[in-house]
Design a protein around this motif. Sequence first.
Motif, PDB file in Angstrom:
ATOM      1  N   ARG A  40      -6.130  17.685   4.636  1.00 17.04           N
ATOM      2  CA  ARG A  40      -5.687  17.065   5.981  1.00 17.04           C
ATOM      3  C   ARG A  40      -6.795  17.348   6.754  1.00 17.04           C
ATOM      4  NH1 ARG A  40      -4.977  14.749   9.601  1.00 17.04           N
ATOM      5  NH2 ARG A  40      -3.317  14.609  11.001  1.00 17.04           N
ATOM      6  N   ALA A  41      -7.692  18.661   6.621  1.00 17.60           N
ATOM      7  CA  ALA A  41      -8.688  18.834   7.511  1.00 17.60           C
ATOM      8  C   ALA A  41      -9.960  17.975   7.141  1.00 17.60           C
ATOM      9  CB  ALA A  41      -8.908  20.371   7.429  1.00 17.60           C
ATOM     10  N   GLY A  42      -9.937  17.432   6.110  1.00 11.31           N
ATOM     11  CA  GLY A  42     -11.132  16.630   5.750  1.00 11.31           C
ATOM     12  C   GLY A  42     -12.112  17.272   4.743  1.00 11.31           C
ATOM     13  N   HIS A  43     -11.780  18.322   4.542  1.00  9.00           N
ATOM     14  CA  HIS A  43     -12.632  19.384   3.862  1.00  9.00           C
ATOM     15  C   HIS A  43     -12.752  19.215   2.432  1.00  9.00           C
ATOM     16  CE1 HIS A  43     -13.463  21.064   7.423  1.00  9.00           C
ATOM     17  NE2 HIS A  43     -12.390  21.951   7.485  1.00  9.00           N
ATOM     18  N   ALA A  44     -11.737  18.416   1.864  1.00 13.11           N
ATOM     19  CA  ALA A  44     -11.862  18.051   0.365  1.00 13.11           C
ATOM     20  C   ALA A  44     -11.201  16.740   0.306  1.00 13.11           C
ATOM     21  CB  ALA A  44     -10.750  19.019  -0.274  1.00 13.11           C
ATOM     22  N   VAL A  45     -11.527  16.234  -1.248  1.00 12.97           N
ATOM     23  CA  VAL A  45     -10.787  15.034  -1.664  1.00 12.97           C
ATOM     24  C   VAL A  45     -10.367  15.504  -3.129  1.00 12.97           C
ATOM     25  CG1 VAL A  45     -12.403  13.445  -0.482  1.00 12.97           C
ATOM     26  CG2 VAL A  45     -13.008  14.146  -2.692  1.00 12.97           C
ATOM     27  N   TRP A  46      -9.574  14.467  -3.539  1.00 16.35           N
ATOM     28  CA  TRP A  46      -9.031  14.689  -5.092  1.00 16.35           C
ATOM     29  C   TRP A  46     -10.112  14.335  -5.803  1.00 16.35           C
ATOM     30  CZ3 TRP A  46      -5.086  17.711  -6.344  1.00 16.35           C
ATOM     31  CH2 TRP A  46      -4.044  17.813  -5.463  1.00 16.35           C
ATOM     32  N   ARG A  50      -7.897  10.003  -6.033  1.00 17.84           N
ATOM     33  CA  ARG A  50      -6.427   9.694  -5.605  1.00 17.84           C
ATOM     34  C   ARG A  50      -6.632   9.658  -4.045  1.00 17.84           C
ATOM     35  NH1 ARG A  50      -1.393  12.168  -4.212  1.00 17.84           N
ATOM     36  NH2 ARG A  50      -2.116  14.272  -4.792  1.00 17.84           N
ATOM     37  N   LEU A  51      -5.881   8.807  -3.281  1.00 18.39           N
ATOM     38  CA  LEU A  51      -5.725   8.580  -2.121  1.00 18.39           C
ATOM     39  C   LEU A  51      -4.536   8.949  -1.534  1.00 18.39           C
ATOM     40  CD1 LEU A  51      -7.869   5.497  -1.177  1.00 18.39           C
ATOM     41  CD2 LEU A  51      -8.541   7.708  -0.871  1.00 18.39           C
ATOM     42  N   ASP A  52      -4.150  10.097  -0.874  1.00 20.39           N
ATOM     43  CA  ASP A  52      -2.855  10.397  -0.530  1.00 20.39           C
ATOM     44  C   ASP A  52      -2.797  10.473   0.830  1.00 20.39           C
ATOM     45  OD1 ASP A  52      -4.199  12.879   0.421  1.00 20.39           O
ATOM     46  OD2 ASP A  52      -2.827  14.253  -0.937  1.00 20.39           O
ATOM     47  N   GLU A  53      -1.610  10.764   1.473  1.00 24.85           N
ATOM     48  CA  GLU A  53      -1.452  10.465   2.942  1.00 24.85           C
ATOM     49  C   GLU A  53      -2.410  11.665   3.538  1.00 24.85           C
ATOM     50  OE1 GLU A  53       2.053  11.600   6.067  1.00 24.85           O
ATOM     51  OE2 GLU A  53       2.608   9.913   4.503  1.00 24.85           O
ATOM     52  N   ASN A  54      -2.530  12.734   3.232  1.00 25.35           N
ATOM     53  CA  ASN A  54      -3.568  13.420   3.997  1.00 25.35           C
ATOM     54  C   ASN A  54      -4.770  13.018   4.042  1.00 25.35           C
ATOM     55  OD1 ASN A  54      -1.809  15.990   4.384  1.00 25.35           O
ATOM     56  ND2 ASN A  54      -1.682  16.191   1.929  1.00 25.35           N
ATOM     57  N   ILE A  55      -5.274  12.532   2.866  1.00 22.71           N
ATOM     58  CA  ILE A  55      -6.830  11.867   3.101  1.00 22.71           C
ATOM     59  C   ILE A  55      -6.603  10.782   3.907  1.00 22.71           C
ATOM     60  CG2 ILE A  55      -8.388  10.797   1.636  1.00 22.71           C
ATOM     61  CD1 ILE A  55      -7.849  12.478  -0.707  1.00 22.71           C
ATOM     62  N   SER A 149       7.209  -7.992  11.176  1.00 21.81           N
ATOM     63  CA  SER A 149       7.748  -6.710  10.615  1.00 21.81           C
ATOM     64  C   SER A 149       8.173  -7.022   9.205  1.00 21.81           C
ATOM     65  CB  SER A 149       9.088  -6.356  11.591  1.00 21.81           C
ATOM     66  OG  SER A 149       9.985  -7.280  11.607  1.00 21.81           O
ATOM     67  N   GLY A 150       8.325  -8.452   8.925  1.00 24.71           N
ATOM     68  CA  GLY A 150       8.624  -8.434   7.623  1.00 24.71           C
ATOM     69  C   GLY A 150       7.640  -8.407   6.603  1.00 24.71           C
ATOM     70  N   LYS A 151       6.181  -8.117   6.912  1.00 25.37           N
ATOM     71  CA  LYS A 151       5.396  -7.864   6.350  1.00 25.37           C
ATOM     72  C   LYS A 151       5.206  -6.299   5.820  1.00 25.37           C
ATOM     73  CE  LYS A 151       2.216 -11.558   7.552  1.00 25.37           C
ATOM     74  NZ  LYS A 151       3.037 -12.199   8.776  1.00 25.37           N
ATOM     75  N   PHE A 152       5.865  -5.549   6.301  1.00 24.51           N
ATOM     76  CA  PHE A 152       5.932  -4.165   6.213  1.00 24.51           C
ATOM     77  C   PHE A 152       7.392  -3.644   5.470  1.00 24.51           C
ATOM     78  CE2 PHE A 152       3.331  -4.506   9.749  1.00 24.51           C
ATOM     79  CZ  PHE A 152       2.096  -3.879   9.272  1.00 24.51           C
ATOM     80  N   ALA A 153       7.304  -2.639   4.693  1.00 24.02           N
ATOM     81  CA  ALA A 153       8.537  -2.155   4.013  1.00 24.02           C
ATOM     82  C   ALA A 153       9.399  -1.407   4.881  1.00 24.02           C
ATOM     83  CB  ALA A 153       8.234  -1.079   3.007  1.00 24.02           C
ATOM     84  N   SER A 154       8.703  -0.750   6.198  1.00 20.53           N
ATOM     85  CA  SER A 154       9.531  -0.066   7.161  1.00 20.53           C
ATOM     86  C   SER A 154       8.576   0.003   8.192  1.00 20.53           C
ATOM     87  CB  SER A 154       9.994   1.233   6.510  1.00 20.53           C
ATOM     88  OG  SER A 154       9.020   1.956   6.285  1.00 20.53           O
ATOM     89  N   ILE A 155       9.226   0.683   9.543  1.00 25.04           N
ATOM     90  CA  ILE A 155       8.529   0.880  10.302  1.00 25.04           C
ATOM     91  C   ILE A 155       7.444   1.967  10.250  1.00 25.04           C
ATOM     92  CG2 ILE A 155      10.094   2.342  11.820  1.00 25.04           C
ATOM     93  CD1 ILE A 155       7.772   0.192  13.402  1.00 25.04           C
ATOM     94  N   GLN A 156       8.081   3.147   9.381  1.00 21.94           N
ATOM     95  CA  GLN A 156       7.036   4.047   8.734  1.00 21.94           C
ATOM     96  C   GLN A 156       5.910   3.486   8.187  1.00 21.94           C
ATOM     97  OE1 GLN A 156      10.323   4.116   8.468  1.00 21.94           O
ATOM     98  NE2 GLN A 156      11.303   6.067   8.416  1.00 21.94           N
ATOM     99  N   ALA A 157       6.042   2.547   7.317  1.00 19.91           N
ATOM    100  CA  ALA A 157       5.019   1.955   6.636  1.00 19.91           C
ATOM    101  C   ALA A 157       3.864   1.276   7.495  1.00 19.91           C
ATOM    102  CB  ALA A 157       5.679   0.960   5.446  1.00 19.91           C
ATOM    103  N   ALA A 158       4.569   0.772   8.726  1.00 21.84           N
ATOM    104  CA  ALA A 158       3.567   0.063   9.707  1.00 21.84           C
ATOM    105  C   ALA A 158       2.435   0.925  10.343  1.00 21.84           C
ATOM    106  CB  ALA A 158       4.370  -0.451  10.799  1.00 21.84           C
ATOM    107  N   PHE A 159       2.687   2.155   9.996  1.00 23.74           N
ATOM    108  CA  PHE A 159       1.822   3.029  10.550  1.00 23.74           C
ATOM    109  C   PHE A 159       0.826   4.018   9.816  1.00 23.74           C
ATOM    110  CE2 PHE A 159       4.377   2.906  14.337  1.00 23.74           C
ATOM    111  CZ  PHE A 159       3.824   2.777  15.518  1.00 23.74           C
ATOM    112  N   ASP A 160       1.212   3.375   8.528  1.00 17.22           N
ATOM    113  CA  ASP A 160       0.247   3.760   7.352  1.00 17.22           C
ATOM    114  C   ASP A 160      -1.039   2.925   7.519  1.00 17.22           C
ATOM    115  OD1 ASP A 160      -1.506   3.929   5.108  1.00 17.22           O
ATOM    116  OD2 ASP A 160       0.188   3.519   3.613  1.00 17.22           O
ATOM    117  N   PRO A 161      -2.178   3.509   7.828  1.00 11.84           N
ATOM    118  CA  PRO A 161      -3.468   2.596   8.315  1.00 11.84           C
ATOM    119  C   PRO A 161      -3.937   1.628   7.365  1.00 11.84           C
ATOM    120  CG  PRO A 161      -3.626   4.956   8.873  1.00 11.84           C
ATOM    121  CD  PRO A 161      -2.425   4.941   8.062  1.00 11.84           C
TER     122      PRO A 161
END
Length: 224
Positions: A40-46, A50-55, A149-161
């Motif tokens: 989350r701090a940007g000090h590491a990567v897997w 793998r790209l997770d939400e923290n990255i 909105s129909g292009k996203f799975a949810s409003i949460q998904a819409a805020f996945d960059p």
Amino acid sequence: MDADAGPSDGWLSVYSCANGKLVQSRVDGNDSSNASRLLRAGHAVWTNGRLDENIIDAMAEGRGIWSAAPLTTLARITGAPIPAEILTAIALKETGLNGRFWPWSIHWSGRSYRLPSRQQAVAAAKYLLAQGITNFDVSVMQVNWRWHSGKFASIQAAFDPVANIQVAGQILNEHFLATGNWRSAIARYHSRTPALHQPYLADVLGHLRRIQTSTVEPPEKHLC
């Protein structure tokens, strides 16, 4: 990309500074709390890539090593069928903040709101929806929720960059196929009305020129 994958994913490549140089070390990722903090701090990567939400969040916010990465990095990893420089220039126009774009943004009723975190941005969008309001723009590319909105799975998904940029790429590609050129596609991304889209296009092209002429300093110089 699996934001919920567990620590069995392996090892972390951790970046730190020593004697003015950026150094890389390898640590076990089984300590999930420490792994999340470093990612989350940007000090590491897997180490396995793998790209997770923290990255994704660290990359979007320009934390740690990502502050030294080209601004086009996030757009490049999305696989959107649009030049990363164009997507990035639009992002800077839509949600630019201190030389970066800010993915936790909402535009509603003529005003732009920059929220401190993804969680707060989602909560604000849910509040609008609970009031019966659907005509607002979301996240890094300010995609309109009412129309797309129909292009996203949810409003949460819409805020996945990543998801937001991918949907914006679909919209831009539709405009490009309809008009045959990127300038018109960029203009129509904002509006089909010339009086509205010409100033917008000029601003995006200005960002695009700066991106294309910028030089990327070595990470050591920027971070250490």
